[in-house]
Design a protein around this motif. Structure first.
Motif, PDB file in Angstrom:
ATOM      1  N   GLY A 351      -1.131 -26.862  21.609  1.00 12.96           N
ATOM      2  CA  GLY A 351      -1.586 -27.016  20.239  1.00 12.96           C
ATOM      3  C   GLY A 351      -3.086 -26.902  20.064  1.00 12.96           C
ATOM      4  N   VAL A 352      -3.766 -26.287  21.006  1.00 12.92           N
ATOM      5  CA  VAL A 352      -5.208 -26.058  20.914  1.00 12.92           C
ATOM      6  C   VAL A 352      -5.408 -24.558  20.737  1.00 12.92           C
ATOM      7  N   ALA A 353      -5.922 -24.165  19.578  1.00 13.33           N
ATOM      8  CA  ALA A 353      -5.947 -22.745  19.215  1.00 13.33           C
ATOM      9  C   ALA A 353      -6.664 -21.891  20.255  1.00 13.33           C
ATOM     10  N   GLY A 354      -7.818 -22.325  20.723  1.00 11.60           N
ATOM     11  CA  GLY A 354      -8.582 -21.527  21.670  1.00 11.60           C
ATOM     12  C   GLY A 354      -7.860 -21.319  22.980  1.00 11.60           C
ATOM     13  N   ILE A 355      -7.021 -22.278  23.354  1.00 10.15           N
ATOM     14  CA  ILE A 355      -6.276 -22.176  24.607  1.00 10.15           C
ATOM     15  C   ILE A 355      -5.018 -21.333  24.422  1.00 10.15           C
ATOM     16  N   ASP A 356      -4.285 -21.596  23.348  1.00  9.88           N
ATOM     17  CA  ASP A 356      -3.045 -20.849  23.132  1.00  9.88           C
ATOM     18  C   ASP A 356      -3.308 -19.374  22.894  1.00  9.88           C
ATOM     19  N   ALA A 357      -4.516 -19.027  22.468  1.00 11.99           N
ATOM     20  CA  ALA A 357      -4.861 -17.615  22.293  1.00 11.99           C
ATOM     21  C   ALA A 357      -5.019 -16.898  23.623  1.00 11.99           C
ATOM     22  N   LEU A 358      -5.107 -17.652  24.723  1.00 15.36           N
ATOM     23  CA  LEU A 358      -5.328 -17.055  26.043  1.00 15.36           C
ATOM     24  C   LEU A 358      -4.087 -17.130  26.934  1.00 15.36           C
ATOM     25  N   VAL A 359      -2.916 -17.327  26.329  1.00 20.05           N
ATOM     26  CA  VAL A 359      -1.684 -17.342  27.123  1.00 20.05           C
ATOM     27  C   VAL A 359      -1.522 -15.992  27.826  1.00 20.05           C
ATOM     28  N   GLY A 360      -1.338 -16.049  29.130  1.00 17.92           N
ATOM     29  CA  GLY A 360      -1.244 -14.833  29.930  1.00 17.92           C
ATOM     30  C   GLY A 360      -2.579 -14.354  30.441  1.00 17.92           C
ATOM     31  N   VAL A 438      -6.462 -32.380  27.372  1.00 13.04           N
ATOM     32  CA  VAL A 438      -7.264 -31.172  27.183  1.00 13.04           C
ATOM     33  C   VAL A 438      -7.443 -30.987  25.676  1.00 13.04           C
ATOM     34  N   SER A 439      -8.682 -30.985  25.205  1.00 15.45           N
ATOM     35  CA  SER A 439      -8.944 -30.909  23.767  1.00 15.45           C
ATOM     36  C   SER A 439      -9.466 -29.556  23.311  1.00 15.45           C
ATOM     37  N   ASP A 440      -9.947 -28.736  24.229  1.00 13.72           N
ATOM     38  CA  ASP A 440     -10.477 -27.432  23.834  1.00 13.72           C
ATOM     39  C   ASP A 440     -10.620 -26.558  25.070  1.00 13.72           C
ATOM     40  N   GLY A 441     -10.802 -25.292  24.843  1.00 13.02           N
ATOM     41  CA  GLY A 441     -10.997 -24.347  25.929  1.00 13.02           C
ATOM     42  C   GLY A 441     -11.224 -22.958  25.379  1.00 13.02           C
ATOM     43  N   GLY A 442     -11.678 -22.064  26.233  1.00 11.27           N
ATOM     44  CA  GLY A 442     -11.908 -20.710  25.764  1.00 11.27           C
ATOM     45  C   GLY A 442     -12.507 -19.832  26.836  1.00 11.27           C
ATOM     46  N   GLY A 443     -12.929 -18.645  26.422  1.00 11.78           N
ATOM     47  CA  GLY A 443     -13.513 -17.665  27.323  1.00 11.78           C
ATOM     48  C   GLY A 443     -13.565 -16.320  26.641  1.00 11.78           C
ATOM     49  N   ASP A 444     -14.108 -15.356  27.322  1.00 13.92           N
ATOM     50  CA  ASP A 444     -14.280 -14.016  26.759  1.00 13.92           C
ATOM     51  C   ASP A 444     -13.067 -13.137  27.055  1.00 13.92           C
ATOM     52  N   GLY A 445     -11.925 -13.492  26.459  1.00 12.23           N
ATOM     53  CA  GLY A 445     -10.684 -12.777  26.744  1.00 12.23           C
ATOM     54  C   GLY A 445      -9.961 -13.287  27.969  1.00 12.23           C
ATOM     55  N   GLN A 446     -10.557 -14.223  28.686  1.00 14.64           N
ATOM     56  CA  GLN A 446      -9.983 -14.838  29.875  1.00 14.64           C
ATOM     57  C   GLN A 446     -10.471 -16.280  29.894  1.00 14.64           C
ATOM     58  N   LEU A 447      -9.591 -17.201  30.280  1.00 11.78           N
ATOM     59  CA  LEU A 447      -9.993 -18.607  30.312  1.00 11.78           C
ATOM     60  C   LEU A 447     -11.192 -18.805  31.224  1.00 11.78           C
ATOM     61  N   LEU A 468      -5.121 -22.528  33.753  1.00 12.14           N
ATOM     62  CA  LEU A 468      -4.516 -23.751  33.223  1.00 12.14           C
ATOM     63  C   LEU A 468      -3.014 -23.537  33.145  1.00 12.14           C
ATOM     64  N   PHE A 469      -2.258 -24.404  33.806  1.00 12.75           N
ATOM     65  CA  PHE A 469      -0.801 -24.357  33.785  1.00 12.75           C
ATOM     66  C   PHE A 469      -0.311 -25.563  32.997  1.00 12.75           C
ATOM     67  N   CYS A 470       0.409 -25.312  31.906  1.00 14.56           N
ATOM     68  CA  CYS A 470       0.855 -26.384  31.020  1.00 14.56           C
ATOM     69  C   CYS A 470       2.334 -26.652  31.231  1.00 14.56           C
ATOM     70  N   LEU A 471       2.649 -27.844  31.684  1.00 14.88           N
ATOM     71  CA  LEU A 471       4.037 -28.266  31.873  1.00 14.88           C
ATOM     72  C   LEU A 471       4.211 -29.593  31.148  1.00 14.88           C
ATOM     73  N   LEU A 472       4.103 -29.514  29.827  1.00 15.39           N
ATOM     74  CA  LEU A 472       4.171 -30.684  28.971  1.00 15.39           C
ATOM     75  C   LEU A 472       5.618 -31.050  28.713  1.00 15.39           C
ATOM     76  N   GLY A 473       5.827 -32.142  28.008  1.00 16.71           N
ATOM     77  CA  GLY A 473       7.166 -32.648  27.751  1.00 16.71           C
ATOM     78  C   GLY A 473       8.090 -31.619  27.145  1.00 16.71           C
TER      79      GLY A 473
END
Length: 564
Positions: A351-360, A438-447, A468-473
């Motif tokens: 649910g963190v936009a900057g992180i979910d934009a970098l899936v993969g 984790v409250s935020d994250g980002g990068g230039d097209g890559q985490l 970042l590997f997310c294995l949440l509930g």
């Protein structure tokens, strides 16, 4: 010989016997290197690693001239974390050493211990070794054979998703750059202007613009091949442990069985690098192997698998026909006398936009075991405190420079099995950040970076991150189910006495695993109140069969007017 992976042997009084046993079985596919002491074995191991030689296994006799084999094996991960470690115990010392060996295994000083063979054809000994070498070959070694090739430019996210699917299915594959020599004939066959990724499946079929769903469907057959007018006794929706168990038992008892899976066969459990507490596998088994074996087992009994499309609707059949259900996927329909829901759950999004934009692109939901090799010497983070997160962290630690687990709770033991907690504590390059999110994250097209918030102090910290590997509930995916099927406040399917009393027929609740829709059952993680464990899911998948048989018997009685 120099390009073969190495099995390093450290022998004591039985060195000659051990070497002869290994050479007799493994000398063709591995280079056998022998040392006469713990110090000599460590020196040889360092030289091999410095020379870039892959080391598949280190096997040490229980007593060596300069110490114990367990102590040597304890030091191996500091040199090469991915080698499998085996203690070899003379039969005369086995029972005397048993307690110490068990303790060493629990501390993760070794992967397993076996008795040194007393004669020819000790297949139990070799079964233990082959299982470990097989897991090493799947999870560590670079592929020497390929059943499926994926052609795409480096960093192609869709190609990464396809490759991850193939890893979870246990299908040997290669990722090829479009300029590679081996890629050229594939691209020629695909034709000019082919959209990447281009995939050549094991049956020779070429897919362009390939997606995981398209590749999965190509592997197991399309839904269009389902014969018109056929009615299955059981349609199992979901091919995780619960669905696979239901398929095995249904097909083995002569029921016409169809299994639908929108993703990889094995479900979430299929991505687990190593399950160590599953009954009957004392040395552990990867989720991929467990799923692969279960699929083959169900298929041999006659179950048919269709993958790559999600079930989108369940509806009753026409009133003028014998009672059955219509199960719809995009573009196809199946008829079923009974339906077993085994759809499991999905990991919640961060649910963190900057992180979910970098899936993969450095961010992955699930264990993504196929990415572990790419994490060499990198700083990796795992979010989650359950068993899946623990298994992912231990596996990643064999490759990564550091692995940091980020958990909301104060202790891993609150949500994780004890054996995994001990394994994490014994792995030096794993650290745990408790009471942290984790409250935020980002990068230039890559985490590139992550921000962490301390839940107790409210303070924040910024850290550089490579992955970042997310294995949440878990969240059930039940929004597509018919309105008459009751779920709890979290969306899990209600069964048996947990269903609303107003839905009971004649004052009686549905059968224990039956939903509020007659003939539709729910097993495994999708069911409210389930244990969310592989073994319990498999047990429910098996336990549903008597209820299915009882419902089929009632349908026959309705159709023929008397018990049949």
């Amino acid at each position: 010989m120099d390009d073969l992976p190495v099995i390093l042997l450290a022998g004591g009084r039985h060195a000659d016997e051990i070497e002869a046993e290994f050479r007799a079985r493994y000398d063709r596919d591995y280079r056998i290197v022998c040392a006469g002491s713990a110090a000599g074995a460590l020196d040889a191991l360092r030289d091999l690693v410095a020379g870039g030689v892959p080391v598949a296994m280190v096997a040490a006799e229980y007593r060596l001239s300069d110490g114990g084999g367990a102590e040597l094996l304890h030091q191996v991960p500091a040199v090469v974390a991915t080698a499998r470690r085996v203690a070899l115990v003379p039969v005369s010392e086995y029972f005397e050493a048993l307690d110490a060996l068990r303790a060493a295994t629990l501390r993760r000083d070794m992967d397993t211990f076996v008795g040194i063979p007393r004669g020819p054809r000790d297949e139990e000994f070799h079964t233990a070794l082959v299982e470990l070498l097989s897991e090493w070959g799947w999870s560590v070694a670079r592929r020497t054979v390929s059943a499926t090739d994926v052609v795409a430019a480096p960093g192609d996210r869709q190609a990464g998703a396809v490759h991850d699917l193939l890893e979870r299915l246990g299908i040997p594959s290669r990722r090829l750059d479009p300029g590679d020599d081996d890629a050229l004939p594939i691209l020629e066959e695909a034709g000019p202007g082919a959209e990447f990724p281009v995939v050549r499946a094991y049956n020779g079929r070429i897919l362009t613009g390939a997606t995981p769903a398209a590749v999965s469907e190509a592997m197991y057959g399309g839904f269009d091949s389902i014969p018109d007018g056929s009615i299955a006794d059981v349609v199992v929706i979901g091919a995780g442990p619960a669905g696979l168990a239901a398929a095995v038992y249904a097909a083995s008892e002569g029921l016409a069985t169809i299994v639908l899976e929108r993703d990889a066969i094995g479900g979430q459990a299929g991505s687990s690098s190593m399950i160590r507490n599953y009954l009957g596998f004392p040395r552990g088994i990867s989720g991929m192997r467990l799923a692969q074996r279960s699929r083959v087992q169900a298929g041999r009994f006659g179950a048919r698998f269709y993958t790559g499309r999600a079930a989108i609707r369940i509806a009753p059949g026409p009133a003028d026909e014998p009672p059955h259900h219509h199960v719809h996927v995009d573009g196809a329909q199946m008829c079923a006398r009974t339906v077993v829901l085994a759809t499991g759950v999905a990991y919640r999004r961060l649910g963190v936009a900057g992180i979910d934009a970098l899936v993969g692109a450095g961010v992955y939901y699930g264990a993504a075991t196929s990415m572990a090799r790419e994490m060499a010497d990198r700083d990796v983070y795992v979010v989650g405190g359950g068993n899946s997160a623990g298994q992912a962290a231990v596996h990643l630690a064999k490759f990564a420079g550091s692995v940091t687990m980020v958990v909301r709770r104060a202790r891993l033991a609150d949500t994780m099995s004890d054996y995994l907690v001990r394994e994490i504590e014994a792995t030096p390059n794993i650290t745990v950040l408790p009471r942290t999110i984790v409250s935020d994250g980002g990068g230039d097209g890559q985490l590139r970076w992550l921000r962490f918030d301390d839940l107790d102090t409210g303070s924040s910290a910024l850290r550089m991150a490579d992955a970042l590997f997310c294995l949440l509930g878990a969240e059930p995916d039940c929004g597509w189910l018919p309105g008459g099927l009751a779920v709890d406040e979290r969306g899990f399917v209600l069964t048996g006495r947990d269903t609303p009393q107003e839905s009971w027929a004649g004052g009686l609740p549905p059968a224990s695993l039956e939903t509020t829709v007659p003939g539709v059952f729910a097993v495994g993680d999708v069911r409210a109140g389930s244990m969310k464990r592989v073994a319990s899911a498999s047990g429910e998948g098996a336990s549903v069969l008597p209820l299915v048989h009882a419902h089929l018997a009632s349908l026959r009685e309705q159709e023929y007017g008397a018990p049949v």
